[in-house]
Design a protein around this motif. Structure first.
Motif, PDB file in Angstrom:
ATOM      1  N   THR A 109      31.553  37.508  38.453  1.00 52.61           N
ATOM      2  CA  THR A 109      31.802  37.420  37.022  1.00 52.61           C
ATOM      3  C   THR A 109      30.536  37.751  36.270  1.00 52.61           C
ATOM      4  O   THR A 109      29.487  37.147  36.507  1.00 52.61           O
ATOM      5  N   LEU A 110      30.626  38.731  35.369  1.00 55.73           N
ATOM      6  CA  LEU A 110      29.562  39.036  34.419  1.00 55.73           C
ATOM      7  C   LEU A 110      30.165  38.789  33.045  1.00 55.73           C
ATOM      8  O   LEU A 110      31.171  39.412  32.695  1.00 55.73           O
ATOM      9  N   GLY A 111      29.570  37.885  32.260  1.00 51.96           N
ATOM     10  CA  GLY A 111      30.166  37.621  30.958  1.00 51.96           C
ATOM     11  C   GLY A 111      29.320  36.724  30.092  1.00 51.96           C
ATOM     12  O   GLY A 111      28.227  36.295  30.471  1.00 51.96           O
ATOM     13  N   ALA A 112      29.830  36.434  28.919  1.00 53.28           N
ATOM     14  CA  ALA A 112      29.167  35.551  27.967  1.00 53.28           C
ATOM     15  C   ALA A 112      29.221  34.115  28.488  1.00 53.28           C
ATOM     16  O   ALA A 112      30.114  33.759  29.255  1.00 53.28           O
ATOM     17  N   ALA A 113      28.267  33.306  28.059  1.00 52.27           N
ATOM     18  CA  ALA A 113      28.225  31.904  28.482  1.00 52.27           C
ATOM     19  C   ALA A 113      29.249  31.066  27.721  1.00 52.27           C
ATOM     20  O   ALA A 113      29.612  29.981  28.160  1.00 52.27           O
ATOM     21  N   ALA A 114      29.714  31.550  26.584  1.00 54.52           N
ATOM     22  CA  ALA A 114      30.746  30.882  25.784  1.00 54.52           C
ATOM     23  C   ALA A 114      31.733  31.947  25.338  1.00 54.52           C
ATOM     24  O   ALA A 114      31.461  33.140  25.472  1.00 54.52           O
ATOM     25  N   PRO A 125      25.426  39.869  29.945  1.00 53.06           N
ATOM     26  CA  PRO A 125      24.381  40.346  30.853  1.00 53.06           C
ATOM     27  C   PRO A 125      24.194  41.858  30.805  1.00 53.06           C
ATOM     28  O   PRO A 125      25.142  42.609  30.548  1.00 53.06           O
ATOM     29  N   SER A 126      22.962  42.289  31.063  1.00 52.47           N
ATOM     30  CA  SER A 126      22.632  43.704  31.248  1.00 52.47           C
ATOM     31  C   SER A 126      22.172  43.859  32.688  1.00 52.47           C
ATOM     32  O   SER A 126      21.284  43.137  33.141  1.00 52.47           O
ATOM     33  N   VAL A 139      27.117  35.606  36.572  1.00 48.65           N
ATOM     34  CA  VAL A 139      25.973  35.922  35.717  1.00 48.65           C
ATOM     35  C   VAL A 139      26.450  35.760  34.283  1.00 48.65           C
ATOM     36  O   VAL A 139      27.312  36.506  33.818  1.00 48.65           O
ATOM     37  N   LEU A 140      25.895  34.751  33.597  1.00 45.83           N
ATOM     38  CA  LEU A 140      26.429  34.353  32.290  1.00 45.83           C
ATOM     39  C   LEU A 140      25.376  34.388  31.210  1.00 45.83           C
ATOM     40  O   LEU A 140      24.249  33.927  31.400  1.00 45.83           O
ATOM     41  N   GLY A 141      25.739  34.928  30.058  1.00 45.83           N
ATOM     42  CA  GLY A 141      24.851  34.960  28.904  1.00 45.83           C
ATOM     43  C   GLY A 141      24.097  36.271  28.800  1.00 45.83           C
ATOM     44  O   GLY A 141      24.261  37.180  29.607  1.00 45.83           O
ATOM     45  N   GLY A 142      23.241  36.351  27.810  1.00 46.11           N
ATOM     46  CA  GLY A 142      22.471  37.561  27.539  1.00 46.11           C
ATOM     47  C   GLY A 142      21.270  37.717  28.433  1.00 46.11           C
ATOM     48  O   GLY A 142      20.146  37.865  27.943  1.00 46.11           O
ATOM     49  N   VAL A 143      21.474  37.696  29.729  1.00 46.98           N
ATOM     50  CA  VAL A 143      20.375  37.808  30.689  1.00 46.98           C
ATOM     51  C   VAL A 143      20.251  39.241  31.190  1.00 46.98           C
ATOM     52  O   VAL A 143      21.171  40.042  31.069  1.00 46.98           O
ATOM     53  N   ARG A 144      19.100  39.555  31.756  1.00 46.85           N
ATOM     54  CA  ARG A 144      18.849  40.878  32.315  1.00 46.85           C
ATOM     55  C   ARG A 144      18.624  40.748  33.815  1.00 46.85           C
ATOM     56  O   ARG A 144      17.828  39.939  34.261  1.00 46.85           O
ATOM     57  N   ALA A 155      25.823  32.445  43.659  1.00 49.96           N
ATOM     58  CA  ALA A 155      24.740  32.067  42.755  1.00 49.96           C
ATOM     59  C   ALA A 155      25.254  32.071  41.324  1.00 49.96           C
ATOM     60  O   ALA A 155      26.133  32.853  40.966  1.00 49.96           O
ATOM     61  N   VAL A 156      24.699  31.186  40.498  1.00 54.52           N
ATOM     62  CA  VAL A 156      25.038  31.134  39.079  1.00 54.52           C
ATOM     63  C   VAL A 156      23.760  31.442  38.304  1.00 54.52           C
ATOM     64  O   VAL A 156      22.847  30.624  38.238  1.00 54.52           O
ATOM     65  N   VAL A 157      23.698  32.644  37.748  1.00 54.82           N
ATOM     66  CA  VAL A 157      22.502  33.131  37.063  1.00 54.82           C
ATOM     67  C   VAL A 157      22.636  32.866  35.567  1.00 54.82           C
ATOM     68  O   VAL A 157      23.575  33.337  34.924  1.00 54.82           O
ATOM     69  N   LEU A 158      21.664  32.110  35.036  1.00 51.42           N
ATOM     70  CA  LEU A 158      21.646  31.768  33.617  1.00 51.42           C
ATOM     71  C   LEU A 158      20.367  32.227  32.938  1.00 51.42           C
ATOM     72  O   LEU A 158      20.175  31.980  31.747  1.00 51.42           O
ATOM     73  N   ALA A 159      19.457  32.861  33.697  1.00 50.60           N
ATOM     74  CA  ALA A 159      18.182  33.354  33.172  1.00 50.60           C
ATOM     75  C   ALA A 159      17.895  34.720  33.793  1.00 50.60           C
ATOM     76  O   ALA A 159      18.477  35.077  34.818  1.00 50.60           O
ATOM     77  N   ASP A 160      16.988  35.469  33.190  1.00 53.05           N
ATOM     78  CA  ASP A 160      16.637  36.798  33.684  1.00 53.05           C
ATOM     79  C   ASP A 160      16.206  36.757  35.143  1.00 53.05           C
ATOM     80  O   ASP A 160      15.576  35.784  35.589  1.00 53.05           O
ATOM     81  N   VAL A 161      16.541  37.821  35.880  1.00 56.71           N
ATOM     82  CA  VAL A 161      16.124  37.969  37.275  1.00 56.71           C
ATOM     83  C   VAL A 161      15.194  39.178  37.318  1.00 56.71           C
ATOM     84  O   VAL A 161      15.611  40.289  36.970  1.00 56.71           O
ATOM     85  N   PRO A 162      13.936  38.983  37.739  1.00 57.13           N
ATOM     86  CA  PRO A 162      12.984  40.100  37.754  1.00 57.13           C
ATOM     87  C   PRO A 162      13.386  41.197  38.741  1.00 57.13           C
ATOM     88  O   PRO A 162      14.102  40.948  39.718  1.00 57.13           O
ATOM     89  N   ALA A 163      12.886  42.385  38.490  1.00 57.96           N
ATOM     90  CA  ALA A 163      13.156  43.538  39.354  1.00 57.96           C
ATOM     91  C   ALA A 163      12.734  43.236  40.788  1.00 57.96           C
ATOM     92  O   ALA A 163      11.702  42.614  41.034  1.00 57.96           O
ATOM     93  N   GLY A 164      13.568  43.652  41.736  1.00 64.15           N
ATOM     94  CA  GLY A 164      13.243  43.541  43.157  1.00 64.15           C
ATOM     95  C   GLY A 164      13.317  42.146  43.740  1.00 64.15           C
ATOM     96  O   GLY A 164      12.940  41.933  44.888  1.00 64.15           O
ATOM     97  N   SER A 165      13.807  41.179  42.991  1.00 66.89           N
ATOM     98  CA  SER A 165      13.822  39.810  43.489  1.00 66.89           C
ATOM     99  C   SER A 165      15.204  39.395  43.967  1.00 66.89           C
ATOM    100  O   SER A 165      16.172  40.125  43.829  1.00 66.89           O
ATOM    101  N   LEU A 166      15.270  38.192  44.528  1.00 64.94           N
ATOM    102  CA  LEU A 166      16.513  37.626  45.042  1.00 64.94           C
ATOM    103  C   LEU A 166      16.784  36.325  44.307  1.00 64.94           C
ATOM    104  O   LEU A 166      15.922  35.444  44.249  1.00 64.94           O
ATOM    105  N   ALA A 167      17.976  36.201  43.734  1.00 71.54           N
ATOM    106  CA  ALA A 167      18.373  34.982  43.023  1.00 71.54           C
ATOM    107  C   ALA A 167      19.447  34.284  43.844  1.00 71.54           C
ATOM    108  O   ALA A 167      20.458  34.888  44.192  1.00 71.54           O
ATOM    109  N   VAL A 168      19.217  33.006  44.168  1.00 78.17           N
ATOM    110  CA  VAL A 168      20.175  32.239  44.965  1.00 78.17           C
ATOM    111  C   VAL A 168      20.339  30.846  44.384  1.00 78.17           C
ATOM    112  O   VAL A 168      19.450  30.329  43.728  1.00 78.17           O
ATOM    113  N   GLY A 169      21.488  30.231  44.647  1.00 78.47           N
ATOM    114  CA  GLY A 169      21.698  28.831  44.302  1.00 78.47           C
ATOM    115  C   GLY A 169      22.426  28.624  42.985  1.00 78.47           C
ATOM    116  O   GLY A 169      22.767  29.543  42.271  1.00 78.47           O
TER     117      GLY A 169
END
Length: 184
Positions: A109-114, A125-126, A139-144, A155-169
């Motif tokens: 899911t990619l979408g708005a947080a509300a 998200p972008s 991935v929720l909200g205006g994150v990149r 994973a539930v992403v609520l903040a930006d994820v830097p290039a080349g990284s791994l987001a988990v949890g």
């Protein structure tokens, strides 16, 4: 418009063939019936119709994708070439934009947080080029999501994820790509 659509579909097919280890044969009309390619083709056709000013017909193609493949993607969403959607069921792509060579698994899911009926891009998200969204990622909200990053399964992403990284949890945290992800 038709030329750009054809080029984009060719790029999508070439990337799918590359990832699946198939020989680099040219795309033919029968490939549009492949369960890995048909939904992407419908996304591309809906977007082309939207851009050409055929909004109602674009919505109809978008609806067909939802009914047949369980894939919800607004016709207005700009997605770069090389899109691969491994499985479609339960996937919602309500992003502001999606870059090139992005791989998306099912139940993402990619979408708005509300609730955002107006479809405000700043609230969505972008996704930059080369991103992988694993099964069940949210991935929720205006994150990149930075170039080449990976969002782990569920994973539930609520903040930006830097290039080349791994987001988990839940909520997602950034770990080094060579560091094993541990349960929270």
């Amino acid at each position: 418009m038709t030329f750009a659509l054809r080029q984009t579909l060719d790029a999508d097919w070439a990337r799918l063939a590359q990832l699946s280890g198939q020989p680099q044969a040219g795309r033919r009309w029968v490939h549009h019936f492949s369960p890995r390619f048909a939904p992407v083709s419908l996304i591309r056709h809906a977007h082309a119709l939207h851009c050409a000013g055929w909004g109602r017909l674009a919505k109809l193609v978008q609806l067909a994708n939802f009914v047949v493949f369980g894939l919800e993607v607004p016709a207005a969403l700009a997605i770069g070439p090389g899109l691969v959607i491994a499985h479609t069921q339960g996937t919602v792509l309500g992003a502001a934009a999606i870059g090139s060579d992005v791989t998306i698994f099912h139940q993402v899911t990619l979408g708005a947080a509300a609730i955002d009926v107006a479809f405000t891009p700043a609230l969505r998200p972008s996704v930059e080029d080369g991103v992988t969204l694993s099964v069940g990622a949210k991935v929720l909200g205006g994150v990149r999501l930075g170039r080449g990053c990976v969002v782990g399964a569920n994973a539930v992403v609520l903040a930006d994820v830097p290039a080349g990284s791994l987001a988990v949890g839940v909520p997602a945290r950034i770990v080094a790509r060579d560091e094993p992800a541990q349960a929270a």
